[in-house]
Design a protein around this motif. Structure first.
Motif, PDB file in Angstrom:
ATOM      1  N   THR A 228      63.252  56.812  72.335  1.00  0.00           N
ATOM      2  CA  THR A 228      64.652  56.421  71.891  1.00  0.00           C
ATOM      3  C   THR A 228      64.841  56.676  70.250  1.00  0.00           C
ATOM      4  O   THR A 228      63.994  56.384  69.512  1.00  0.00           O
ATOM      5  N   ALA A 229      66.016  56.964  70.103  1.00  0.00           N
ATOM      6  CA  ALA A 229      66.236  57.373  68.658  1.00  0.00           C
ATOM      7  C   ALA A 229      66.554  56.226  67.749  1.00  0.00           C
ATOM      8  O   ALA A 229      68.002  55.821  67.597  1.00  0.00           O
ATOM      9  N   ASP A 230      65.740  55.362  67.653  1.00  0.00           N
ATOM     10  CA  ASP A 230      66.090  54.112  66.834  1.00  0.00           C
ATOM     11  C   ASP A 230      65.494  54.155  65.325  1.00  0.00           C
ATOM     12  O   ASP A 230      64.395  55.110  65.301  1.00  0.00           O
ATOM     13  N   PRO A 231      65.956  53.683  64.276  1.00  0.00           N
ATOM     14  CA  PRO A 231      65.202  53.773  63.083  1.00  0.00           C
ATOM     15  C   PRO A 231      63.850  53.742  62.827  1.00  0.00           C
ATOM     16  O   PRO A 231      63.183  54.633  62.274  1.00  0.00           O
ATOM     17  N   VAL A 232      63.341  52.830  63.644  1.00  0.00           N
ATOM     18  CA  VAL A 232      61.587  52.659  63.424  1.00  0.00           C
ATOM     19  C   VAL A 232      60.953  53.978  63.916  1.00  0.00           C
ATOM     20  O   VAL A 232      60.016  54.576  63.531  1.00  0.00           O
ATOM     21  N   ASN A 233      61.436  54.444  65.117  1.00  0.00           N
ATOM     22  CA  ASN A 233      60.891  55.599  65.727  1.00  0.00           C
ATOM     23  C   ASN A 233      60.754  56.771  65.089  1.00  0.00           C
ATOM     24  O   ASN A 233      60.284  57.719  64.673  1.00  0.00           O
ATOM     25  N   ILE A 234      62.474  56.764  64.170  1.00  0.00           N
ATOM     26  CA  ILE A 234      62.647  58.129  63.413  1.00  0.00           C
ATOM     27  C   ILE A 234      61.717  58.003  62.337  1.00  0.00           C
ATOM     28  O   ILE A 234      61.437  59.262  61.872  1.00  0.00           O
ATOM     29  N   ILE A 235      61.505  56.873  61.649  1.00  0.00           N
ATOM     30  CA  ILE A 235      60.702  56.894  60.459  1.00  0.00           C
ATOM     31  C   ILE A 235      59.213  57.182  61.046  1.00  0.00           C
ATOM     32  O   ILE A 235      58.663  58.044  60.038  1.00  0.00           O
ATOM     33  N   ARG A 236      58.819  56.731  61.998  1.00  0.00           N
ATOM     34  CA  ARG A 236      57.615  57.125  62.568  1.00  0.00           C
ATOM     35  C   ARG A 236      57.455  58.519  62.824  1.00  0.00           C
ATOM     36  O   ARG A 236      56.330  59.204  62.666  1.00  0.00           O
ATOM     37  N   ASN A 237      58.476  59.261  63.222  1.00  0.00           N
ATOM     38  CA  ASN A 237      58.273  60.612  63.821  1.00  0.00           C
ATOM     39  C   ASN A 237      58.575  61.597  62.405  1.00  0.00           C
ATOM     40  O   ASN A 237      57.744  62.531  62.508  1.00  0.00           O
ATOM     41  N   VAL A 238      59.453  61.305  61.516  1.00  0.00           N
ATOM     42  CA  VAL A 238      59.393  61.994  60.369  1.00  0.00           C
ATOM     43  C   VAL A 238      58.185  61.789  59.581  1.00  0.00           C
ATOM     44  O   VAL A 238      57.403  62.596  59.102  1.00  0.00           O
ATOM     45  N   SER A 239      57.577  60.648  59.598  1.00  0.00           N
ATOM     46  CA  SER A 239      56.039  60.599  58.924  1.00  0.00           C
ATOM     47  C   SER A 239      55.079  61.314  59.607  1.00  0.00           C
ATOM     48  O   SER A 239      54.323  62.051  58.792  1.00  0.00           O
ATOM     49  N   LYS A 240      55.131  61.864  60.834  1.00  0.00           N
ATOM     50  CA  LYS A 240      54.352  62.535  61.688  1.00  0.00           C
ATOM     51  C   LYS A 240      54.445  63.749  61.326  1.00  0.00           C
ATOM     52  O   LYS A 240      53.673  64.705  61.123  1.00  0.00           O
ATOM     53  N   VAL A 241      55.871  64.258  61.504  1.00  0.00           N
ATOM     54  CA  VAL A 241      56.185  65.646  61.221  1.00  0.00           C
ATOM     55  C   VAL A 241      55.971  66.056  59.810  1.00  0.00           C
ATOM     56  O   VAL A 241      55.370  67.472  59.506  1.00  0.00           O
ATOM     57  N   MET A 242      56.259  65.381  58.778  1.00  0.00           N
ATOM     58  CA  MET A 242      56.168  65.577  57.407  1.00  0.00           C
ATOM     59  C   MET A 242      54.722  65.229  56.544  1.00  0.00           C
ATOM     60  O   MET A 242      54.636  65.635  55.518  1.00  0.00           O
ATOM     61  N   GLY A 243      54.059  64.542  57.432  1.00  0.00           N
ATOM     62  CA  GLY A 243      52.624  64.285  57.019  1.00  0.00           C
ATOM     63  C   GLY A 243      52.763  63.166  55.972  1.00  0.00           C
ATOM     64  O   GLY A 243      51.847  63.138  55.057  1.00  0.00           O
ATOM     65  N   ILE A 244      53.704  62.401  55.563  1.00  0.00           N
ATOM     66  CA  ILE A 244      53.745  61.278  54.876  1.00  0.00           C
ATOM     67  C   ILE A 244      53.721  60.105  55.639  1.00  0.00           C
ATOM     68  O   ILE A 244      54.433  59.624  56.388  1.00  0.00           O
ATOM     69  N   PRO A 245      52.598  59.157  55.073  1.00  0.00           N
ATOM     70  CA  PRO A 245      52.587  57.698  55.765  1.00  0.00           C
ATOM     71  C   PRO A 245      53.998  56.932  55.801  1.00  0.00           C
ATOM     72  O   PRO A 245      54.598  56.839  54.750  1.00  0.00           O
ATOM     73  N   ALA A 246      54.386  56.151  56.844  1.00  0.00           N
ATOM     74  CA  ALA A 246      55.556  55.501  56.956  1.00  0.00           C
ATOM     75  C   ALA A 246      55.611  54.414  55.849  1.00  0.00           C
ATOM     76  O   ALA A 246      56.507  54.278  55.252  1.00  0.00           O
ATOM     77  N   GLU A 247      54.373  53.914  55.518  1.00  0.00           N
ATOM     78  CA  GLU A 247      54.415  52.972  54.499  1.00  0.00           C
ATOM     79  C   GLU A 247      54.728  53.506  53.124  1.00  0.00           C
ATOM     80  O   GLU A 247      55.212  52.843  52.343  1.00  0.00           O
ATOM     81  N   GLU A 248      54.407  54.651  52.834  1.00  0.00           N
ATOM     82  CA  GLU A 248      54.870  55.081  51.593  1.00  0.00           C
ATOM     83  C   GLU A 248      56.329  55.502  51.530  1.00  0.00           C
ATOM     84  O   GLU A 248      56.927  55.552  50.499  1.00  0.00           O
TER      85      GLU A 248
END
Length: 332
Positions: A228-248
């Motif tokens: 599902t394309a919701d904000p939390v999932n998007i942040i999580r996936n961008v974090s995974k793809v770009m290698g930047i922790p979601a917390e940062e």
């Protein structure tokens, strides 16, 4: 009012319960995150207020009806109806962000209502009452009355709400189920939704409303949520793809790599979810203007950087969603 009350909403509840049209401030603004009862408060006030000159609507419907009236040359009856109200209850102000003509019409509506002794009660979604998308003049007027926050409920408050709700609908659910839901969701709307879906799941599988059945239900929901394309999932996936922790990404860090990942997440949320800037701001602890600038910066970077554009398309493909023909087209 037959309404669930706790610390997170008690201030707004008490104010609305004692609302007196004659003595109320010209504008009352209720703000808070999604799913905490802002719309419910407006509905309760509408039902309780005995006044023929009242109207309950939301900002999207106001904008749509204004556009239809302008298109069909029926602005006079539209304005006569709205500008003569003694009480306008307008929900979800953030939905008219970017609609300059609608905002201008709302400004004139406000001035006419106030001039004739009327009042407005408004809601806006966000952790802060950010109204800068309305323009300085209207934002200052809407911020000049009573401002009522509804905070995010704590886990124990969500659990208490679920106990209240299940009692109201006369069902008995395992306490571990209520506790688990309260720890997983952040608002009352989602909590109530999961109870309803769990009941349906248990009925389909002819199972008891116990914790083992709930675990099976939750595992099924987790699989669906990941797609599902919701904000939390998007942040999580961008974090995974770009290698930047979601917390940062949601922190105050100004590192170039973190900034780019943050801008990418914001732009993807805007593209896939079509949320308003104030709504997106709540996920990143930033204001409306910062989110808007982040979108513009990422749009410019994507037009020049093919590698970054490939990253953007990779994030989109994660959600099996085609890129809109005009992914930057968020105008009125």
């Amino acid at each position: 009012m037959n309404w669930f009350i706790s610390e997170f909403n008690s201030f707004a509840f008490r104010f609305i319960k004692k609302y007196n049209l004659a003595k109320a401030p010209e504008v009352t603004l209720i703000y808070g995150p999604r799913g905490v009862g802002k719309s419910t408060l407006l509905q309760e006030l509408y039902l309780r207020e005995i006044n023929e000159g009242k109207l309950l609507t939301d900002a999207r419907l106001f904008a749509r009806q204004y556009a239809y009236a302008a298109q069909d040359d029926k602005l006079h009856p539209f304005r006569k109806r709205h500008r003569s109200l003694s009480l306008l209850l307008l929900d979800d102000l953030q939905l008219i962000e970017g609609k300059a003509k609608t905002i201008e019409e709302l400004h004139y509506t406000y001035e006419n209502i106030i001039e004739h002794g009327g009042k407005l009660v408004l809601t806006v979604e966000g952790e802060l009452p950010a109204l800068d998308f309305l323009g300085e003049r209207l934002a200052s007027r809407f911020s000049g009355g009573a401002i009522l926050p509804i905070n995010s409920p704590q886990d124990y408050e969500i659990k208490a709400f679920l106990e209240y709700y299940t009692h109201e609908i006369r069902i008995i659910v395992d306490d571990l189920v209520l506790k688990s839901i309260s720890e997983q969701v952040k608002n009352l709307v989602d909590a109530k939704m999961h109870i309803k879906k769990f009941l349906q799941y248990a009925e389909i599988h002819e199972d008891e409303l116990g914790f083992p059945c709930f675990q099976a239900y939750w595992e099924e929901q987790e699989v669906k949520r990941q797609e599902t394309a919701d904000p939390v999932n998007i942040i999580r996936n961008v974090s995974k793809v770009m290698g930047i922790p979601a917390e940062e990404m949601v922190s105050i860090s100004r590192k170039a790599t973190v900034n780019t990942a943050r801008e990418m997440a914001i732009y993807c949320i805007r593209t896939l979810c079509s949320l308003s800037y104030p709504a997106i701001a709540g996920y990143f602890n930033r204001n409306h203007n910062t989110i808007m600038m982040s979108c513009k910066k990422m749009e410019e970077k994507l037009s020049k950087d093919q590698e970054l554009k490939n990253t953007f398309n990779l994030v989109l493909s994660t959600f099996k969603t085609k890129k809109p023909e005009n992914s930057s087209g968020f105008s009125d």
